[in-house]
Design a protein around this motif. Structure first.
Motif, short mmCIF file in Angstrom:
data_model
loop_
_atom_site.label_atom_id
_atom_site.label_comp_id
_atom_site.label_asym_id
_atom_site.label_seq_id
_atom_site.Cartn_x
_atom_site.Cartn_y
_atom_site.Cartn_z
N PRO A 231 0.95 7.59 -8.05
CA PRO A 231 0.05 7.63 -6.90
C PRO A 231 -1.33 7.10 -7.26
N LYS A 232 -1.97 6.53 -6.27
CA LYS A 232 -3.26 5.88 -6.45
C LYS A 232 -4.29 6.80 -7.09
N THR B 226 0.83 -1.21 0.00
CA THR B 226 0.00 0.00 0.00
C THR B 226 0.86 1.25 0.00
N TRP B 227 1.96 1.24 0.76
CA TRP B 227 2.88 2.38 0.76
C TRP B 227 3.41 2.62 -0.65
N TYR C 175 4.80 6.26 -1.62
CA TYR C 175 5.75 6.52 -0.53
C TYR C 175 7.12 5.88 -0.80
N GLN D 185 1.89 1.72 -3.46
CA GLN D 185 0.75 2.16 -4.27
C GLN D 185 0.51 3.66 -4.08
N LEU D 186 0.71 4.14 -2.87
CA LEU D 186 0.49 5.56 -2.56
C LEU D 186 1.68 6.44 -2.94
#
Length: 195
Positions: A187-188, A121-122, A127, A124-125
């Motif tokens: 970014p998502k 998730t990091w 980060y 995907q975002l």
């Protein structure tokens, strides 16, 4: 890219099939042979202990990160290159991510999945742009991979984010995939969600 430090997420148990133990040994040996530092949860039991011991016995560097509250329960590994004791699970995951250039999940349970999905998730975002991989021993992650494809089909995960997660059934193949992977950090919310 030549990875120098990889975080391995895996179970504090060994599972019922000996093939999981064999895969942990193979991964630890392969990391050491390729000069890649192993970063992991710091335990001496289960697949955690097995992958660490295999890397150490092959001459590798192993860094464990373990929460103070789990040091006794997971039996913190006393023979590591370095064992860091941190204040909690959030600090553990953040420190493992900080020290690593890529992430691999061996077979494991809820904690392994949680660690994998958080770091994914990091990515995907946006980060980080670090590669992730499943060491898919004995098709352990086959049903999960099918479900992840279902998430793409249903419009909840974009294909480019699904493609961030590599999958192979041998340590050597997976490491090659991770070394060859080119980050495409998007970014998502960079485009409208599909209807």
């Amino acid at each position: 890219m030549s990875l120098r430090s990889i975080c391995v997420f895996c179970g504090a148990s060994t599972g019922v099939n000996p093939v999981y133990r064999e895969a942990a040994v193979a991964l630890g040996q392969t990391l050491a042979r390729q000069g890649v530092r192993l970063v992991y949860g710091g335990g001496a039991v289960g697949l955690m202990g097995i992958v660490a011991d295999a890397a150490l016995e092959a001459g590798g560097e192993v860094v464990g990160i373990i929460p103070r509250s789990l040091k006794d329960a997971e039996i913190g590994h006393a023979g590591l290159t370095r064992l860091e004791v941190v204040d909690g699970m959030h600090a553990r995951k953040a420190r493992m991510a900080e020290l690593s250039e890529a992430f691999i999940a061996l077979p494991g349970g809820l904690g392994t999945l949680e660690e994998l999905f958080e770091v994914w998730t990091w990515g995907q975002l946006g980060y980080h742009g670090k590669p992730l991989g499943l060491l898919d021993v004995n098709d352990f992650y086959g049903k999960l991979a099918h479900f992840l494809d279902h998430l793409v089909d249903e419009g909840f995960v974009r294909e480019r984010h699904r493609a961030m997660l590599q999958r192979a059934d041998s340590a050597e193949t997976l490491l090659q995939l991770l070394n060859d992977w080119q980050p495409t950090v998007v970014p998502k919310w960079s485009e409208p969600a599909p209807n």
